[in-house]
Design a protein around this motif. Sequence first.
Motif, PDB file in Angstrom:
ATOM      1  N   GLU A 174       0.852  -1.185   0.000  1.00  0.00           N
ATOM      2  CA  GLU A 174       0.000   0.000   0.000  1.00  0.00           C
ATOM      3  C   GLU A 174       0.888   1.235   0.000  1.00  0.00           C
ATOM      4  O   GLU A 174       1.873   1.291   0.739  1.00  0.00           O
ATOM      5  N   ALA A 175       0.522   2.203  -0.845  1.00  0.00           N
ATOM      6  CA  ALA A 175       1.238   3.473  -0.884  1.00  0.00           C
ATOM      7  C   ALA A 175       0.201   4.592  -0.769  1.00  0.00           C
ATOM      8  O   ALA A 175      -0.645   4.742  -1.653  1.00  0.00           O
ATOM      9  N   PRO A 176       0.218   5.353   0.299  1.00  0.00           N
ATOM     10  CA  PRO A 176      -0.778   6.415   0.475  1.00  0.00           C
ATOM     11  C   PRO A 176      -0.541   7.566  -0.523  1.00  0.00           C
ATOM     12  O   PRO A 176       0.596   7.929  -0.807  1.00  0.00           O
ATOM     13  N   ILE A 177      -1.657   8.098  -1.085  1.00  0.00           N
ATOM     14  CA  ILE A 177      -1.578   9.263  -1.971  1.00  0.00           C
ATOM     15  C   ILE A 177      -2.628  10.281  -1.532  1.00  0.00           C
ATOM     16  O   ILE A 177      -3.607   9.928  -0.868  1.00  0.00           O
ATOM     17  N   ARG A 178      -2.382  11.499  -1.924  1.00  0.00           N
ATOM     18  CA  ARG A 178      -3.350  12.557  -1.616  1.00  0.00           C
ATOM     19  C   ARG A 178      -4.466  12.535  -2.666  1.00  0.00           C
ATOM     20  O   ARG A 178      -4.302  12.026  -3.772  1.00  0.00           O
ATOM     21  N   PHE A 179      -5.613  13.144  -2.315  1.00  0.00           N
ATOM     22  CA  PHE A 179      -6.746  13.213  -3.232  1.00  0.00           C
ATOM     23  C   PHE A 179      -6.365  13.959  -4.515  1.00  0.00           C
ATOM     24  O   PHE A 179      -6.732  13.546  -5.609  1.00  0.00           O
ATOM     25  N   SER A 180      -5.588  15.008  -4.405  1.00  0.00           N
ATOM     26  CA  SER A 180      -5.184  15.777  -5.581  1.00  0.00           C
ATOM     27  C   SER A 180      -4.325  14.942  -6.526  1.00  0.00           C
ATOM     28  O   SER A 180      -4.438  15.057  -7.746  1.00  0.00           O
ATOM     29  N   GLN A 181      -3.484  14.059  -5.992  1.00  0.00           N
ATOM     30  CA  GLN A 181      -2.671  13.179  -6.837  1.00  0.00           C
ATOM     31  C   GLN A 181      -3.565  12.199  -7.600  1.00  0.00           C
ATOM     32  O   GLN A 181      -3.322  11.905  -8.761  1.00  0.00           O
ATOM     33  N   ALA A 182      -4.592  11.707  -6.952  1.00  0.00           N
ATOM     34  CA  ALA A 182      -5.511  10.764  -7.590  1.00  0.00           C
ATOM     35  C   ALA A 182      -6.350  11.473  -8.657  1.00  0.00           C
ATOM     36  O   ALA A 182      -6.599  10.916  -9.728  1.00  0.00           O
ATOM     37  N   ALA A 183      -6.775  12.694  -8.381  1.00  0.00           N
ATOM     38  CA  ALA A 183      -7.656  13.422  -9.306  1.00  0.00           C
ATOM     39  C   ALA A 183      -6.885  13.988 -10.500  1.00  0.00           C
ATOM     40  O   ALA A 183      -7.345  13.917 -11.648  1.00  0.00           O
ATOM     41  N   LEU A 184      -5.716  14.531 -10.262  1.00  0.00           N
ATOM     42  CA  LEU A 184      -4.976  15.226 -11.319  1.00  0.00           C
ATOM     43  C   LEU A 184      -3.857  14.399 -11.939  1.00  0.00           C
ATOM     44  O   LEU A 184      -3.291  14.771 -12.963  1.00  0.00           O
TER      45      LEU A 184
END
Length: 185
Positions: free
Chosen positions: A158-168
């Motif tokens: 598992e690698a945590p990402i921010r919402f902005s990384q997922a969206a953009l």
Amino acid sequence: GGGGRARQQRRGSDLRYVLEIDLEEAVFGVQKEIEIPTLGSCGKCKGSGSEDGKVDTCKTCRGQGRVRMQQGIFSLQQGGSGKAITKPCKTCHGEGRMQDEKTLSVKIPAGVDNGDRIRLTGEGEAGPSGAPAGDLFVEVSVRQHKIFQREGDDLFCEAPIRFSQAALGSELNVPTLEGDTVIKI
């Protein structure tokens, strides 16, 4: 009725050894040294069980290794080796084998998983009175990794990402067994 049948020597027991390895060792393969307690061939009598090396044919069974006794309607058959030792070895007490410990080198191939077995022919217990040794089965147990989970031939983490990384979209450094790598999201 077994006139033409050759007698089979009773070989030594097979042994099982559980070897714990790390995930990296399971993925890439490794050479491991293991120490196993076993019954080995007596060095003094060279596995014969006889102090002077002389082994005679048993007079009771005439070398067949079987004696049949009948009393009324009951019949009893006892088995043995068909050999008689007049001077048993004092070191092994005529058994031809003794408690021993040996060190072996085991090659663990790349890609092994929990429960996989590696067979080492002739590395088990020595057989009685010079009979062939059994086999050693090395069972692999892979320790749990702190980052990766394994499902078959695949590794997950598992690698945590921010919402902005997922969206953009973004590039992210993720760990692998061979070092970090960059993936595009």
